[in-house]
Design a protein around this motif. Structure first.
Motif, mmCIF file in Angstrom:
data_model
loop_
_atom_site.group_PDB
_atom_site.id
_atom_site.type_symbol
_atom_site.label_atom_id
_atom_site.label_comp_id
_atom_site.label_asym_id
_atom_site.label_seq_id
_atom_site.Cartn_x
_atom_site.Cartn_y
_atom_site.Cartn_z
ATOM 1 N N ASN A 154 -21.173 31.916 -69.260
ATOM 2 C CA ASN A 154 -21.128 32.825 -70.404
ATOM 3 C C ASN A 154 -22.073 34.004 -70.201
ATOM 4 O O ASN A 154 -21.766 35.140 -70.557
ATOM 5 N N LEU A 155 -23.234 33.731 -69.617
ATOM 6 C CA LEU A 155 -24.207 34.782 -69.357
ATOM 7 C C LEU A 155 -23.646 35.789 -68.363
ATOM 8 O O LEU A 155 -23.816 37.006 -68.516
ATOM 9 N N GLU A 156 -22.953 35.291 -67.339
ATOM 10 C CA GLU A 156 -22.338 36.179 -66.352
ATOM 11 C C GLU A 156 -21.308 37.090 -67.018
ATOM 12 O O GLU A 156 -21.282 38.304 -66.781
ATOM 13 N N ALA A 157 -20.438 36.494 -67.842
ATOM 14 C CA ALA A 157 -19.388 37.271 -68.512
ATOM 15 C C ALA A 157 -19.993 38.300 -69.463
ATOM 16 O O ALA A 157 -19.571 39.467 -69.503
ATOM 17 N N MET A 158 -20.991 37.875 -70.237
ATOM 18 C CA MET A 158 -21.638 38.778 -71.191
ATOM 19 C C MET A 158 -22.293 39.961 -70.484
ATOM 20 O O MET A 158 -22.210 41.105 -70.948
ATOM 21 N N ALA A 159 -22.932 39.711 -69.351
ATOM 22 C CA ALA A 159 -23.602 40.786 -68.628
ATOM 23 C C ALA A 159 -22.615 41.845 -68.158
ATOM 24 O O ALA A 159 -22.985 43.020 -67.993
ATOM 25 N N CYS A 160 -21.360 41.435 -67.963
ATOM 26 C CA CYS A 160 -20.320 42.376 -67.531
ATOM 27 C C CYS A 160 -19.588 43.003 -68.712
ATOM 28 O O CYS A 160 -18.608 43.734 -68.528
ATOM 29 N N GLY A 161 -20.043 42.706 -69.937
ATOM 30 C CA GLY A 161 -19.480 43.342 -71.118
ATOM 31 C C GLY A 161 -18.310 42.626 -71.747
ATOM 32 O O GLY A 161 -17.537 43.241 -72.498
ATOM 33 N N ALA A 162 -18.174 41.333 -71.500
ATOM 34 C CA ALA A 162 -17.052 40.584 -72.066
ATOM 35 C C ALA A 162 -17.459 39.882 -73.352
ATOM 36 O O ALA A 162 -18.492 39.207 -73.393
ATOM 37 N N PRO A 163 -16.645 39.994 -74.419
ATOM 38 C CA PRO A 163 -16.881 39.166 -75.602
ATOM 39 C C PRO A 163 -16.468 37.731 -75.291
ATOM 40 O O PRO A 163 -15.538 37.505 -74.511
ATOM 41 N N VAL A 164 -17.142 36.778 -75.885
ATOM 42 C CA VAL A 164 -16.957 35.370 -75.518
ATOM 43 C C VAL A 164 -16.435 34.553 -76.693
ATOM 44 O O VAL A 164 -16.918 34.690 -77.817
ATOM 45 N N VAL A 165 -15.443 33.713 -76.423
ATOM 46 C CA VAL A 165 -15.047 32.651 -77.345
ATOM 47 C C VAL A 165 -15.375 31.346 -76.647
ATOM 48 O O VAL A 165 -14.836 31.056 -75.578
ATOM 49 N N ALA A 166 -16.286 30.573 -77.222
ATOM 50 C CA ALA A 166 -16.780 29.370 -76.549
ATOM 51 C C ALA A 166 -16.916 28.222 -77.528
ATOM 52 O O ALA A 166 -17.049 28.430 -78.740
ATOM 53 N N SER A 167 -16.872 27.033 -77.001
ATOM 54 C CA SER A 167 -17.077 25.847 -77.825
ATOM 55 C C SER A 167 -18.526 25.810 -78.312
ATOM 56 O O SER A 167 -19.445 26.211 -77.609
ATOM 57 N N ALA A 168 -18.689 25.330 -79.525
ATOM 58 C CA ALA A 168 -20.019 25.281 -80.146
ATOM 59 C C ALA A 168 -20.697 23.974 -79.757
ATOM 60 O O ALA A 168 -20.732 23.011 -80.519
ATOM 61 N N THR A 169 -21.231 23.959 -78.556
ATOM 62 C CA THR A 169 -21.861 22.727 -78.083
ATOM 63 C C THR A 169 -22.973 23.048 -77.096
ATOM 64 O O THR A 169 -22.943 24.083 -76.422
ATOM 65 N N GLY A 170 -23.972 22.174 -77.021
ATOM 66 C CA GLY A 170 -25.021 22.254 -76.016
ATOM 67 C C GLY A 170 -25.750 23.577 -75.983
ATOM 68 O O GLY A 170 -26.003 24.218 -77.008
ATOM 69 N N GLY A 171 -26.061 24.026 -74.772
ATOM 70 C CA GLY A 171 -26.815 25.255 -74.588
ATOM 71 C C GLY A 171 -26.060 26.513 -74.950
ATOM 72 O O GLY A 171 -26.666 27.578 -75.102
ATOM 73 N N ILE A 172 -24.726 26.416 -75.088
ATOM 74 C CA ILE A 172 -23.935 27.585 -75.482
ATOM 75 C C ILE A 172 -24.428 28.131 -76.815
ATOM 76 O O ILE A 172 -24.433 29.339 -77.053
ATOM 77 N N LEU A 173 -24.889 27.237 -77.692
ATOM 78 C CA LEU A 173 -25.398 27.642 -79.003
ATOM 79 C C LEU A 173 -26.615 28.549 -78.888
ATOM 80 O O LEU A 173 -26.938 29.284 -79.822
ATOM 81 N N GLU A 174 -27.296 28.492 -77.750
ATOM 82 C CA GLU A 174 -28.511 29.278 -77.535
ATOM 83 C C GLU A 174 -28.248 30.547 -76.737
ATOM 84 O O GLU A 174 -29.175 31.292 -76.442
#
Length: 402
Positions: free
Chosen positions: A305-325
């Motif tokens: 997710n961090l890689e995608a975000m750094a390239c300017g992508a909006p993210v749809v992700a499951s609400a679990t684990g470290g993704i919440l942070e």
């Protein structure tokens, strides 16, 4: 000071987040101290030379690799590699392991050489019951190796606050004072928007149409099957790009193939890139996707997710684990800062799988569609994601502040 990093993955053999982590960690540590990396694989012919960085590759025992086809072979190979990695460690001041594949290398180094043992946990075996599908009865061995090592480590690094809580839940005998939260990071000089599209065209991606992107291994953990199941709930003709390879088992490879073929038969527009792509390929894929989707059922951090975000992508992700942070949810109180949407689901306490998988797929599709239908919102989230990644890679805010 000379530190030994024990890892299964190291370039050119990187297939997951742990390999990305060790690649960057070894590079940055080598700017300060001497570093030895002990990795799994055949020694590359053109391994780059870096000052203060010695890289050693080892192969599991041939008698195991070629001696059985039983599923437990993977666990035995890992144990054999851990033994080989302990042959020449007398120059080390600290040993630092990454994932269960090499956890016993650190345990044994502490016993044999009397050096401090640091363990970074990128996932926890007790929370990955589906590993029995991959390792068979070897899952009992991988669990024993991890438990033995984590209880004996002098320091434990958790990659998120969620992971720290998981360690304390899975291993209540671990001294909590030994656990330190250090977030994963990426190189922002590498991961940034790439305007080129030549690699996309080579992969068969229609650059004239928006696309939803998945990047990851074909494993139960990454939830790719739930995204494929979500395709039928997306707007007709939505282009979905699956950058998915390295299946855990032939069974899950066959399952995802059947699902993709069935979806295509119903008219789904799925581009499946089955080989593991290069970093440059991934950056270009991230840079041009309309939505990046991470449907993981278990994710201690989610560096993808961090890689995608750094390239300017909006993210749809499951609400679990470290993704919440990492991902700031657009449905929460901080929607003005949102970098995407988090999709909650009820997890089975043993497997972490969704108890209502079809509902999870529908919910993924709903959030993806919301961004596909509102390109302006998606672009705004993408801009915020790129900005937030510069902060997140130095350490995310806790989920309670989101």
């Amino acid at each position: 000071m000379r530190v030994g990093l024990m890892t299964r993955e190291y370039p050119p053999y990187v297939y997951g987040g742990a390999g990305v982590h060790v690649e960057y960690l070894s590079r940055e540590l080598a700017r300060l101290i001497e570093v030895e990396v002990h990795a799994w694989g055949a020694a590359p012919v053109d391994q780059p030379v870096t000052p203060n960085l010695d890289v050693h590759f080892e192969q599991p025992w041939d008698a195991i690799s070629n001696g059985t086809d039983a599923k437990f072979k993977g666990a035995l190979e890992a144990l054999s590699l851990n033994l080989l990695q302990n042959l020449k460690l007398d120059q080390l001041d600290v040993v630092h392991t990454h994932t269960w594949y090499v956890s016993m290398a650190g345990f044994l180094a502490k016993k044999l050489y009397g050096i401090p043992f640091v363990l970074t946990t990128h996932s926890l075996e007790p929370l990955r019951a589906w590993k029995a599908e991959q390792l068979g009865s070897g899952y009992a061995l991988s669990s024993w190796m991890e438990r033995t090592a984590i209880l004996d480590a002098d320091a434990i690094i958790a990659v998120s606050n969620g992971t720290k809580a998981d360690i304390q839940r899975a291993y209540p005998d671990v001294d909590a004072s030994k656990i330190h939260v250090i977030y994963n990071g990426i190189d922002l000089q590498q991961y940034q928007y790439d305007a080129s599209t030549d690699r996309l065209q080579q992969f068969g991606v229609d650059t004239a149409k928006p696309y939803v992107l998945f990047v990851g291994r074909i494993t139960r953990q990454k939830g790719v099957t739930h995204l494929v199941d979500a395709v039928k709930y997306l707007p007709a003709g939505t282009q979905v790009v699956l950058c998915a390879g390295a299946p855990d088992t032939p069974e899950i490879a066959a399952e995802i193939r059947q699902k993709v073929e069935a979806a295509r038969a119903d008219g789904a527009n799925i581009v499946w890139i089955e080989n593991m792509v290069t970093k440059e390929d991934a950056i270009q894929l991230y840079s041009h996707c309309a939505v990046f989707c991470c449907p993981s059922v278990y994710e201690p951090f989610g560096i993808i997710n961090l890689e995608a975000m750094a390239c300017g992508a909006p993210v749809v992700a499951s609400a679990t684990g470290g993704i919440l942070e990492v991902v700031i949810d657009g449905t929460g109180a901080n929607s003005d800062e949102a970098t995407g949407y988090l999709v909650p689901f009820v997890q089975d306490p043993t497997t972490s799988f969704p108890t209502e998988p079809d509902q999870f797929s529908r919910d993924l599709a709903t959030k993806i569609t919301a961004l596909l239908d509102d390109p302006a919102l998606a672009k705004r989230m993408g801009r915020l994601a790129a900005s937030a990644s510069k902060t997140t890679s130095r350490g995310p805010r806790s989920p309670s502040k989101r």
